[in-house]
Design a protein around this motif. Structure first.
Motif, short mmCIF file in Angstrom:
data_model
loop_
_atom_site.label_atom_id
_atom_site.label_comp_id
_atom_site.label_asym_id
_atom_site.label_seq_id
_atom_site.Cartn_x
_atom_site.Cartn_y
_atom_site.Cartn_z
N LEU A 189 0.77 -1.11 -0.17
CA LEU A 189 0.00 -0.10 -0.06
C LEU A 189 0.71 1.15 -0.03
O LEU A 189 0.19 2.43 -0.17
N GLY A 190 2.05 1.26 0.09
CA GLY A 190 2.95 2.24 0.35
C GLY A 190 4.14 2.12 1.15
O GLY A 190 4.06 0.94 1.99
N PRO A 191 5.02 3.03 1.29
CA PRO A 191 6.18 2.77 2.35
C PRO A 191 5.86 2.80 3.61
O PRO A 191 5.05 3.60 4.11
N VAL A 192 6.19 1.78 4.34
CA VAL A 192 6.01 1.55 5.99
C VAL A 192 7.11 2.11 6.55
O VAL A 192 8.27 1.66 6.39
N VAL A 193 7.03 3.03 7.33
CA VAL A 193 7.84 3.88 8.23
C VAL A 193 7.60 3.79 9.79
O VAL A 193 6.54 4.18 9.93
N THR A 194 8.40 3.54 10.60
CA THR A 194 8.53 3.65 12.05
C THR A 194 9.33 4.87 12.44
O THR A 194 10.41 4.70 12.32
N THR A 195 8.81 5.83 13.14
CA THR A 195 9.60 6.92 13.41
C THR A 195 9.44 6.95 14.98
O THR A 195 8.50 6.66 15.76
N ARG A 196 10.53 7.66 15.72
CA ARG A 196 10.28 7.75 17.32
C ARG A 196 10.15 9.49 17.64
O ARG A 196 11.02 9.97 16.81
N PHE A 197 9.52 9.84 18.39
CA PHE A 197 9.43 11.25 18.83
C PHE A 197 10.97 11.52 19.27
O PHE A 197 11.57 10.77 20.05
N GLY A 198 11.40 12.64 18.81
CA GLY A 198 12.67 13.03 19.11
C GLY A 198 12.81 14.77 19.24
O GLY A 198 11.84 15.40 19.31
#
Length: 379
Positions: A189-198
């Motif tokens: 469905l599209g790029p899967v990205v996991t980010t962390r609050f920084g």
């Protein structure tokens, strides 16, 4: 050595720095007893001017602290009870005890409660980590009987393995295969990205994203989502801001094609950590986004400052129990205060409890024979 009862408002006004120091030097970390969390709770979910705390001091140093509230009943018994203040959005109730002063702090706090006028005769402590510093200090230092009236276990993450090795060792091969398939389907469905609050991220944007995500699901439909209640929304925002300022906040955010589909909020309290809130987009439920973001959360195993993470989940939670192998015992404790009157109330309450337990045991149906099949429906 001294101890006294204070309102939370007075404690915050007079001893804020000492409170923070006690939390930083606690023998057993508990983010839900730290100043930023308790005061956010009191301002929006309670009454900072009415809720009290028993605080123990060695000179000017705060060595013990426990927020307190009065409950009108002891379970089904119409007996007013003093209790550690643990509301529905707080998941640990251990008092803060300065490392090295655990037993003296407990003795001083109990002595203060014994002498304080007008208090109920029982002290009820919920959400206590079994075998932890607070539990051990209570057992060793209290000069009175203590009853564990309830015990359960919940998932804990604690391992020296790498994230990949832990995943392989803990999660069944069949389930890993299914999760890999779901992750691949999601990536279509599209790029899967996991980010962390920084540092540099706008916390208000992350808070609003979480509240919107939570309200879009079953909690929103049932009216229990934090964002649907002005007081709970304000509490959540203030607690997260306080956690950020204290260096306690961790937020994970998973997106697909730029759309947020899962978020996880944790509180870091080295050497431990506590999982606070999780939300996911039910439009993507077929991909198990809550499970996928918990797999990303395995990265905590690489953090040298963190030895364990408490799931803060219910007992026998089908999702997290299948991903985390370790367990943490949680107990509720009851003990008398106020001298002979408290011991009499304690004995009477325990006798009633034993009677109820015996009646319940006699009425319990005969258990069915165990199922002889293999249920793999745990995604």
């Amino acid at each position: 050595m001294s101890a006294r009862l204070l309102t939370l408002a007075d404690l915050d006004a007079l001893h804020a720095a000492a409170w923070d120091d006690c939390a930083a030097c606690a023998a057993e970390p508990n983010p839900f007893s730290e100043r930023w969390f308790v005061m956010a709770s009191a301002r929006h979910l309670g009454d900072a001017g009415a809720i009290r705390a028993v605080a123990a001091f060695r000179g000017q140093r705060l060595i013990g602290l426990m927020p307190l509230a009065t409950e009108p009943r002891y379970y089904r018994i119409p007996l007013p009870t003093l209790a550690n203040w643990v509301h529905a959005n707080a998941f640990l109730g251990m008092p803060l005890l300065h490392a090295g002063d655990e037993a003296p702090a407990i003795r001083a706090m109990l002595a203060c409660l014994d002498k304080a006028p007008g208090l109920p005769p029982l002290l009820h402590l919920t959400a206590i980590a079994e075998g932890g510093a607070a539990h051990r200090a209570l057992t060793a230092a209290a000069d009175r009987p203590i009853a564990a009236v309830l015990r359960y276990e919940r998932a804990l993450l604690a391992s020296d393995l790498s994230p990949a090795a832990y995943y392989e060792a803990t999660v069944r091969k069949k389930k890993r295969k299914e999760l890999k398939r779901l992750a691949n389907r999601l990536a279509e469905l599209g790029p899967v990205v996991t980010t962390r609050f920084g540092e540099g991220d706008e916390l208000d944007d992350w808070i609003e994203a979480f509240l919107t995500l939570e309200a879009s699901g079953w909690k929103g439909r049932e009216g229990s989502a934090l964002g649907r209640d002005a007081s709970k929304r304000a509490f959540f925002a203030e607690a997260l801001a306080g956690a950020r300022d204290a260096g306690r906040l961790e937020i994970l955010r998973m997106t697909v094609a730029g759309r947020t589909i899962a978020m996880l909020v944790n509180f870091r309290c080295p050497p431990g950590s506590a999982s606070f809130k999780i939300a996911y987009d039910e439009d993507y439920a077929r991909f198990s986004p809550g499970v996928l973001i918990q797999i990303e959360n395995y990265e905590v195993l690489t953090d040298p400052a963190i030895d364990w993470m408490d799931s803060c989940a219910a007992a026998n939670h089908p999702m997290i129990d299948s991903l985390w192998a370790e367990r943490r015992g949680i107990v509720r404790l009851t003990l008398p205060i106020g001298g002979a009157r408290g011991r009499l109330a304690f004995a009477a309450a325990r006798a009633v409890e034993r009677s109820w337990a015996a009646i319940k045991a006699r009425r319990a149906p005969t258990p069915s024979p165990p199922r002889n099949d293999h249920d793999d429906a745990d995604l």
